[in-house]
Enzyme design. Structure first.
Site, PDB file in Angstrom:
ATOM      1  CG  ASP A 131     -28.601 -21.376 -20.654  1.00  0.00           C
ATOM      2  OD1 ASP A 131     -27.403 -21.061 -20.562  1.00  0.00           O
ATOM      3  OD2 ASP A 131     -28.992 -22.432 -21.189  1.00  0.00           O
ATOM      4  NE  ARG A 166      -6.537 -10.946 -36.738  1.00  0.00           N
ATOM      5  CZ  ARG A 166      -5.514 -11.495 -36.092  1.00  0.00           C
ATOM      6  NH1 ARG A 166      -5.486 -11.531 -34.785  1.00  0.00           N
ATOM      7  NH2 ARG A 166      -4.513 -12.029 -36.759  1.00  0.00           N
TER       8      ARG A 166
HETATM    9  O1  F6P Z   1     -28.033 -25.098 -19.484  1.00  0.00           O
HETATM   10  C1  F6P Z   1     -26.810 -24.583 -19.158  1.00  0.00           C
HETATM   11  C2  F6P Z   1     -25.793 -24.854 -20.235  1.00  0.00           C
HETATM   12  O2  F6P Z   1     -24.574 -24.303 -19.801  1.00  0.00           O
HETATM   13  C3  F6P Z   1     -26.171 -24.327 -21.617  1.00  0.00           C
HETATM   14  O3  F6P Z   1     -25.924 -22.955 -21.762  1.00  0.00           O
HETATM   15  C4  F6P Z   1     -25.322 -25.207 -22.506  1.00  0.00           C
HETATM   16  O4  F6P Z   1     -25.890 -25.330 -23.775  1.00  0.00           O
HETATM   17  C5  F6P Z   1     -25.328 -26.515 -21.797  1.00  0.00           C
HETATM   18  O5  F6P Z   1     -25.609 -26.232 -20.445  1.00  0.00           O
HETATM   19  C6  F6P Z   1     -24.048 -27.299 -21.914  1.00  0.00           C
HETATM   20  O6  F6P Z   1     -24.230 -28.526 -21.360  1.00  0.00           O
HETATM   21  P1  F6P Z   1     -23.080 -29.552 -20.957  1.00  0.00           P
HETATM   22  O7  F6P Z   1     -22.488 -29.051 -19.672  1.00  0.00           O
HETATM   23  O8  F6P Z   1     -23.800 -30.832 -20.789  1.00  0.00           O
HETATM   24  O9  F6P Z   1     -22.070 -29.531 -22.054  1.00  0.00           O
END
Ligand code: F6P
Length: 346
Positions: A131, A166
């Site tokens: 992120d 689209r």
């Molecule tokens: O923090 C990294 C991340 O990939 C975020 O972008 C996402 O919201 C979250 O982890 C998803 O988490 P999990 O792997 O627990 O579904």
């Protein structure tokens, strides 16, 4: 310092480059200084349950450079559970004779590292997250890989969207920060990017789309961060509540927006949710290099006794920043960066 015993763990969501950090720590600490390396398994859980493996500078460790995921395993742990388990964690560290702990993780893991540091435990943190929302470092490893995957996907969506005239909505990861969306949108020439930092107005979104089609353009690509929210007056997003780790549960903003757009402008809309594919597989060269430098510098900092810090990229240099500063706030997309991107919207 002479030979040390270094503990290591990877916490939170996995991320391409974690294994490259692990390898660099082992090569430096074990290979250069003869330290013992204890890898705790499945994030903080390994420390709560005293589950560990021993690692050394051998060919198997060396080959970790390019491997996705984490050989130590990872897990999410609710902050309350971690707080309640601090004494247990300290006990496990004592029982294993750990001189310094190197936790590799995102906001949650680094916050726990900061608590431990305040309790007198010797820690050196390594920031990770696709992120890119950890403060005090220019970037985190994993982001470039996620960005490459998202960009490649959007490039491909352009050609199919064009053929069918689209609207395509592409949902990418980004819970609180829209860096993946912002960068993937810029890199792939998306016609609009929606990020958590800037609530969007569905009317304005539809207007922009209509205008593009009226102009005779063939398609519209919109990148949507999973944590993007509509202005509540323009559309109501379904609530998902809170999950077992204390995070907001997403209900699929892109899919819900797609329904609204179809209804309002009468164009065919398709949604692609990239999901965990963004976190899988081998890291890009950029992430391998950054992760390797982070691992090297974390091991060196552990040796030099520079505890309570996190390694960070500042410009081209790897520096140490106090964990206390790094976990104060998340690094969000600033308004001026979003405005830059908006020059290419529509
Ligand atoms: O923090 C990294 C991340 O990939 C975020 O972008 C996402 O919201 C979250 O982890 C998803 O988490 P999990 O792997 O627990 O579904």
């Amino acid at each position: 310092m002479g030979h040390m015993r270094i503990g290591m763990l990877t916490g939170g969501g996995d991320c391409p480059g974690l294994n490259a950090v692990i390898r660099a720590v082992v090569r430096t600490a074990n290979g250069r200084y003869g330290d013992s390396i204890v890898g705790f398994q499945d994030g903080w859980r390994g420390l709560l349950e005293d589950r560990r493996i021993y690692m050394q500078n051998d060919d198997r460790t060396d080959r970790l450079l390019t491997k996705g995921g984490t050989v130590l395993g990872t897990a999410r742990t609710h902050p309350d559970k971690l707080k309640a388990g601090i004494e247990q964690i300290k006990q496990t560290l004592d029982d294993n004779g750990i001189d310094v702990l190197i936790p590799i993780g995102g906001e949650g893991t680094l916050t726990a590292a900061h608590w431990l540091s305040e309790e007198g435990v010797a820690v050196v943190g390594v920031p990770k997250t696709i992120d890119n929302d950890i403060d005090c470092t220019d970037v985190t490893f994993g982001h470039d890989t996620a960005l490459s995957i998202a960009t490649d996907a959007i490039d491909r969506l352009h050609t199919t969207a064009e053929s069918h005239q689209r609207v395509m909505l592409v949902e990418v990861m980004g819970r609180h920060a829209g860096w993946i969306a912002l960068h993937a949108g810029l890199a792939s020439g998306a016609h609009l990017t929606l990020v958590p930092e800037e609530p969007f107005d569905v009317d304005a979104v539809c207007k922009m789309m209509k205008k593009r089609f009226q102009r005779g353009d063939s398609h519209f690509i919109c990148v949507v961060a999973e944590g993007a929210h509509p202005d509540p007056e323009s559309m109501t997003l379904r609530e998902g509540g809170i999950d077992e780790y204390g995070h907001e549960r997403f209900t699929g903003v892109a899919q819900q927006l797609a329904v609204e757009i179809e209804r309002r402008i009468g164009k065919e809309v398709r949604t692609t949710v990239l999901g965990h594919v963004q976190r899988g597989g081998k890291p890009t060269p950029y992430d391998r290099i950054l992760a390797t430098r982070f691992g090297l510098h974390a091991a060196e900092a552990a040796h030099a006794g520079h505890f309570g810090n996190m390694v960070a990229l500042r410009g081209t240099k790897i520096e140490l920043v106090p964990l206390a500063d790094a976990v104060k706030q998340l690094k969000k997309v600033p308004t001026d960066r979003y405005q830059e991107a908006s020059a290419f919207f529509g």
